[in-house]
Design an enzyme around this catalytic site. Structure first.
Site, PDB file in Angstrom:
ATOM      1  N   GLY A 103      -6.779   1.297   3.907  1.00  0.00           N
ATOM      2  CA  GLY A 103      -8.229   1.328   3.850  1.00  0.00           C
ATOM      3  C   GLY A 103      -8.808   1.737   2.517  1.00  0.00           C
ATOM      4  O   GLY A 103     -10.005   1.598   2.279  1.00  0.00           O
ATOM      5  N   GLY A 104      -7.973   2.288   1.632  1.00  0.00           N
ATOM      6  CA  GLY A 104      -8.444   2.630   0.306  1.00  0.00           C
ATOM      7  C   GLY A 104      -9.365   3.836   0.277  1.00  0.00           C
ATOM      8  O   GLY A 104      -9.525   4.567   1.261  1.00  0.00           O
TER       9      GLY A 104
ATOM     10  N   CYS B 133     -12.698   4.139   0.013  1.00  0.00           N
ATOM     11  CA  CYS B 133     -13.938   4.133   0.794  1.00  0.00           C
ATOM     12  C   CYS B 133     -13.718   4.695   2.194  1.00  0.00           C
ATOM     13  O   CYS B 133     -14.449   5.571   2.640  1.00  0.00           O
ATOM     14  CB  CYS B 133     -14.502   2.721   0.871  1.00  0.00           C
ATOM     15  SG  CYS B 133     -16.047   2.608   1.799  1.00  0.00           S
TER      16      CYS B 133
ATOM     17  N   HIS C 121     -47.622  -1.102   9.574  1.00  0.00           N
ATOM     18  CA  HIS C 121     -48.131   0.266   9.452  1.00  0.00           C
ATOM     19  C   HIS C 121     -47.692   1.066  10.662  1.00  0.00           C
ATOM     20  O   HIS C 121     -47.767   0.581  11.791  1.00  0.00           O
ATOM     21  CB  HIS C 121     -49.658   0.250   9.362  1.00  0.00           C
ATOM     22  CG  HIS C 121     -50.269   1.613   9.347  1.00  0.00           C
ATOM     23  ND1 HIS C 121     -50.284   2.397   8.213  1.00  0.00           N
ATOM     24  CD2 HIS C 121     -50.864   2.342  10.336  1.00  0.00           C
ATOM     25  CE1 HIS C 121     -50.881   3.542   8.505  1.00  0.00           C
ATOM     26  NE2 HIS C 121     -51.247   3.536   9.792  1.00  0.00           N
TER      27      HIS C 121
ATOM     28  N   GLU D  74       0.853  -1.189   0.000  1.00  0.00           N
ATOM     29  CA  GLU D  74       0.000   0.000   0.000  1.00  0.00           C
ATOM     30  C   GLU D  74       0.889   1.240   0.000  1.00  0.00           C
ATOM     31  O   GLU D  74       1.765   1.380   0.845  1.00  0.00           O
ATOM     32  CB  GLU D  74      -0.918   0.004   1.217  1.00  0.00           C
ATOM     33  CG  GLU D  74      -1.766   1.257   1.365  1.00  0.00           C
ATOM     34  CD  GLU D  74      -2.660   1.522   0.179  1.00  0.00           C
ATOM     35  OE1 GLU D  74      -2.322   2.433  -0.607  1.00  0.00           O
ATOM     36  OE2 GLU D  74      -3.678   0.815   0.026  1.00  0.00           O
TER      37      GLU D  74
END
Length: 465
Positions: free
Chosen positions: A40-41, A43, A446, A35
Site C-alpha cells: 500500500g505504500g 499513503c 444558500h 514490495e
C-alpha cells in the site's frame, strides 16, 4: 541463478504502483510486483490514511472544547492517545486489507523483498524470508517513494528522535513537543498535538512558514497556530540537541536574538523527505538521478534507460498521492492502452490538513508576478461568508489570481473551513477554462461555503505591483 522472465516488473506499491500491475496483468501480461514493506505504500501505511485519521480526532477534541461557544456544555475534555492510535491502526489495517484482497489476478506475481538493479532490465530481489530471486523484463516501473530526511544536527544521534512515522505510534501524550520544520508535515502534527493537549513549539529555518505559499497566506497560517497556543519560531537554525539529566530534550537554536535554548519532552524532525533509491543501485542500470537524488524522468515518466519508468514521489516534484495516481494514468495509457500521454500541462491541486484547511491550485500571486503576468486579484475573508459565520468558522480567507487580459483563473488559495473542497470547485472552473466572471455570477446554494465564491470573484480587481 537463471533469470525469471516477466513482461513487466513494478517495484513498490504506493498509489500508482498499486493499480498499474493489476491493469498490466488484466491485459494479459506476466507481471512481477515487488514490495519490501507493507503493501500500500506511504499513503496507506504512514501518510494520508493514518495522519488524516488522527487529524479528525484532534479536530473533534478542539470542537468539544469550544462547545460553550455554541451553547453546548461538555465538561473537561481529555484525549486518550493510545485509543487514538488504535483507531488509526484499524484504519490502516482496513485500507491495507482492501488493497491486498485485489491482488488475486492471473498473471500477477507478488514478490516480497528488496529489489536492486543488476542491469538495465534485470533486478535481484533479496526475499524477506531469505534467499534471492533474479528477475528480468523489458518494462520496469519504479515506485519506491520517499522516507523522512535524516536530521543532521549536532547531537541528534544521541537523543530520542521522532519522525512522521514513529510519532503516530506514541501511546502517551508528549508534555512539550518540539517540531523542526515549518512545512506541511510539521504544521499538521503541530496543530494535532496541540489539540490533543501537548505544549508545542515549531522551529523553522526560513523567514516564514509554508514557503511555497504567498506571504499573506503564510502569515495567516502562523496567526492561526499562535492563536491556538503554539509557539512559532522562524528564521532560527538548529545548532545542537542534547538530552538533559532528567531525560528531556534540549535544543539550541541560533537566530536574530543570538543563541536560544528550548527544552521539551519530545523532538519531531519534519524537515523533508528523501527518495528511496539507494537500495535500488540505479547506477547498475544506468539510471540517471537528479542533483537532489530523485530519479530523472522525461515527460512520459521514462528514465534515462528506455523501458524503465519512475512514478510517484521517487521522481521528485510535488509529493502528493493524487499526483502519483495521475502518474498511473499516464503510464496506464502508454503501457496498457498504447496511447501517447504525457504529464505536461496538468493542473495540480493540493490541501494542507491544518484547521482551517488550506486548499491551493495553480499559480500563487508571487509566481504570476515572477512570470511578468498582468494580473487581477480577488480576496475575501471567511468572516464575510455567511455559512462560516453561522458555524463559527471565520478564520482565514479566499484568494484568486486572474489573468487581466483573458480573465482566466490562474490559481487560487482557500484557507478556511473545508478549504480543499472549495478550492476543488475553482479547479473545475479552471479545467473548463471558464472566465472568473462565470463564478462571480453563478447561483450557489444558500447558505453553503461555496456561496462565498460569488463574493470572492466579485471582488476581483487590479492590485499594486
Amino acid at each position: 541463478m537463471t533469470d525469471e522472465n516477466f513482461d513487466a516488473i513494478v517495484i513498490g506499491t504506493s498509489q500508482g504502483g498499486r493499480f498499474l500491475p493489476l491493469d498490466l496483468a488484466k491485459a494479459g501480461k506476466r507481471v512481477a510486483l515487488v514490495e519490501r514493506g507493507p503493501l500500500g505504500g506511504v499513503c496507506v501505511n504512514t501518510g494520508c490514511t493514518p495522519t488524516k485519521t488522527m487529524v479528525a480526532s484532534a479536530r473533534l477534541a478542539y470542537q468539544a472544547r469550544r462547545g460553550a461557544e455554541y451553547g453546548v456544555r461538555t465538561g473537561p475534555v481529555s484525549v486518550d492517545l493510545a485509543a487514538v492510535r488504535e483507531r488509526k491502526r484499524a484504519m490502516v489495517a482496513g485500507a491495507r486489507d482492501n488493497y491486498t484482497s485485489r491482488l488475486s489476478q492471473d498473471g500477477l506475481h507478488l514478490i516480497e523483498g528488496e529489489a536492486r538493479f543488476t542491469g538495465p532490465h534485470a533486478v535481484q530481489v533479496a526475499l524477506n524470508g531469505g534467499g534471492t530471486r533474479n528477475l528480468s523484463a523489458p518494462v520496469i516501473v519504479i515506485d519506491t517513494g520517499t522516507r523522512p530526511k535524516p536530521l543532521a544536527v549536532n547531537g541528534s544521534e544521541n537523543v530520542r528522535l521522532l519522525d512522521s512515522t514513529s510519532i503516530m505510534e506514541l501511546g502517551e501524550l508528549p508534555e512539550h513537543l518540539i517540531i523542526l520544520g515549518g512545512g506541511y508535515i510539521g504544521l499538521e502534527f503541530g496543530q494535532m498535538f496541540r489539540r490533543f493537549g501537548s505544549e508545542v513549539t515549531i522551529v523553522h529555518t526560513g523567514p516564514r512558514l509554508l514557503t511555497r505559499e504567498d506571504d499573506d497566506v503564510s502569515a495567516e497560517v502562523a496567526a492561526v497556530l499562535r492563536d491556538e497556543g503554539i509557539m512559532v519560531l522562524t528564521s532560527v537554525t538548529p545548532d545542537r540537541v542534547e538530552e538533559t539529566d532528567d531525560g528531556r530534550v534540549r535544543l539550541t537554536v541560533l537566530g536574530p536574538n543570538g543563541e536560544e535554548k528550548i527544552e521539551g519532552s519530545h523532538l519531531l524532525s519534519a524537515i523533508g523527505r528523501v527518495p528511496n533509491v539507494e537500495a535500488l543501485a540505479p547506477a547498475s542500470a544506468g539510471i540517471r538521478l537528479q542533483s537532489t537524488g530523485f530519479i530523472e524522468v522525461d515527460d512520459y515518466l521514462e528514465t534515462s534507460v528506455p523501458g524503465v519508468y519512475a512514478m510517484g514521489d521517487v521522481k521528485g516534484g510535488p509529493a502528493f498521492t493524487h499526483l502519483s495516481f495521475d502518474d498511473y494514468r499516464v503510464l496506464h495509457a502508454n503501457l496498457v492502452t498504447g496511447e501517447k500521454v504525457s504529464m505536461l500541462d496538468r493542473i495540480v491541486p493540493y490541501a494542507v490538513f491544518i484547521d482551517p484547511q488550506l486548499g491551493r491550485v495553480g499559480m500563487t500571486e508571487r509566481q504570476a508576478r515572477e512570470e511578468g503576468r498582468d494580473i487581477l486579484i480577488g480576496r475575501l475573508p471567511m468572516s464575510a461568508v455567511v455559512r462560516a459565520i453561522e458555524t463559527g468558522e471565520t478564520r482565514g480567507f479566499m484568494k484568486a489570481v486572474i489573468d487581466a487580459r483573458t480573465h482566466q483563473i490562474l490559481g487560487a488559495t482557500v484557507l478556511g473551513a473545508e478549504g480543499g473542497e472549495i478550492m476543488s470547485i475553482i479547479q473545475i472552473a479552471m479545467l473548463g477554462k471558464l472566465p472568473y466572471t462565470a463564478l462571480a455570477d453563478a447561483i450557489f446554494t444558500h447558505p453553503l461555503l461555496a456561496e462565498g465564491l460569488n463574493g470572492l470573484f466579485a471582488a476581483v480587481g487590479p492590485v499594486d505591483a
